[in-house]
Design a protein around this motif. Structure first.
Motif, PDB file in Angstrom:
ATOM      1  N   HIS A   1      45.772  42.397  35.094  1.00  0.00           N
ATOM      2  CA  HIS A   1      45.488  41.389  36.110  1.00  0.00           C
ATOM      3  C   HIS A   1      45.631  40.011  35.480  1.00  0.00           C
ATOM      4  O   HIS A   1      45.514  39.862  34.264  1.00  0.00           O
TER       5      HIS A   1
ATOM      6  N   TYR B   1      41.595  38.195  37.710  1.00  0.00           N
ATOM      7  CA  TYR B   1      40.278  38.822  37.607  1.00  0.00           C
ATOM      8  C   TYR B   1      40.120  39.671  36.349  1.00  0.00           C
ATOM      9  O   TYR B   1      41.067  40.322  35.908  1.00  0.00           O
TER      10      TYR B   1
ATOM     11  N   GLU C   1      36.394  36.627  38.745  1.00  0.00           N
ATOM     12  CA  GLU C   1      37.461  35.634  38.646  1.00  0.00           C
ATOM     13  C   GLU C   1      37.325  34.843  37.363  1.00  0.00           C
ATOM     14  O   GLU C   1      36.250  34.316  37.067  1.00  0.00           O
TER      15      GLU C   1
ATOM     16  N   LYS D   1      34.765  42.798  40.087  1.00  0.00           N
ATOM     17  CA  LYS D   1      35.903  41.897  39.910  1.00  0.00           C
ATOM     18  C   LYS D   1      35.342  40.498  39.654  1.00  0.00           C
ATOM     19  O   LYS D   1      34.568  39.977  40.455  1.00  0.00           O
TER      20      LYS D   1
ATOM     21  N   ARG E   1      33.892  47.138  49.584  1.00  0.00           N
ATOM     22  CA  ARG E   1      33.687  45.844  48.921  1.00  0.00           C
ATOM     23  C   ARG E   1      32.328  45.261  49.270  1.00  0.00           C
ATOM     24  O   ARG E   1      31.929  45.232  50.436  1.00  0.00           O
TER      25      ARG E   1
ATOM     26  N   ASP F   1      38.013  43.031  35.040  1.00  0.00           N
ATOM     27  CA  ASP F   1      37.436  44.243  35.623  1.00  0.00           C
ATOM     28  C   ASP F   1      36.271  44.703  34.768  1.00  0.00           C
ATOM     29  O   ASP F   1      36.450  45.016  33.597  1.00  0.00           O
TER      30      ASP F   1
END
Length: 149
Positions: A66, A69, A147, A145, A38, A71
């Motif tokens: 999801h 998030y 949000e 990712k 990450r 992708d």
């Protein structure tokens, strides 16, 4: 879902402020230079997971979705098939901590990543990444990712 080339990514500026943060970062840094794991771009708003992934058969594989998030999927080496569906039958219930649920059903659209192409899957969109392409069963990839709350 949006699929395009990375050279056109800036065309999608303005869809969401956090997507803009991701686009800005990707225009100033080389995601392929990141180590596996990450990398935070803007805390929990935008981060990147880089990984080596063994690919699977598309037939019979579940779609993930999801809620928090989006992708943005980019293959750094190799190529993978991705699938997309409008909806599906719940296979595994949504796990809030993992921000992931799984459904099964027919694929309504699909494509291939690699060679500078990306796929952007928004919250609620069932998608099936990491599927084999002819001659490729392993990729190094980045999943940005974003949000979207």
């Amino acid at each position: 879902m949006i699929t395009d080339t990375l050279e056109n990514l800036s065309r999608y500026r303005g869809l969401h402020p956090n997507l803009d943060l991701a686009i800005d970062w990707l225009q100033h840094y080389t995601v392929g230079d990141l180590p596996n794991g990450r990398t935070e771009v803007a805390g929990e708003k935008v981060f990147i997971n880089v990984m080596d992934a063994d690919l699977r058969d598309a037939e019979g594989a579940a779609f993930e979705y999801h809620r928090r998030y989006a992708d943005l999927q980019i293959d750094l080496t190799g190529s993978e098939h991705w699938g997309w569906a409008v909806s599906g039958t719940e296979d595994k219930p949504y796990d809030e901590a993992a921000d992931a649920g799984f459904v099964t059903g027919p694929e309504q659209a699909g494509g291939e990543l690699g060679e500078g192409r990306f796929a952007l899957f928004f919250p609620g969109e069932p998608h099936k990444p990491s599927c084999r392409t002819p001659g490729c069963d392993h990729v190094r990839k980045a999943v940005v990712k974003i949000e979207m709350l």
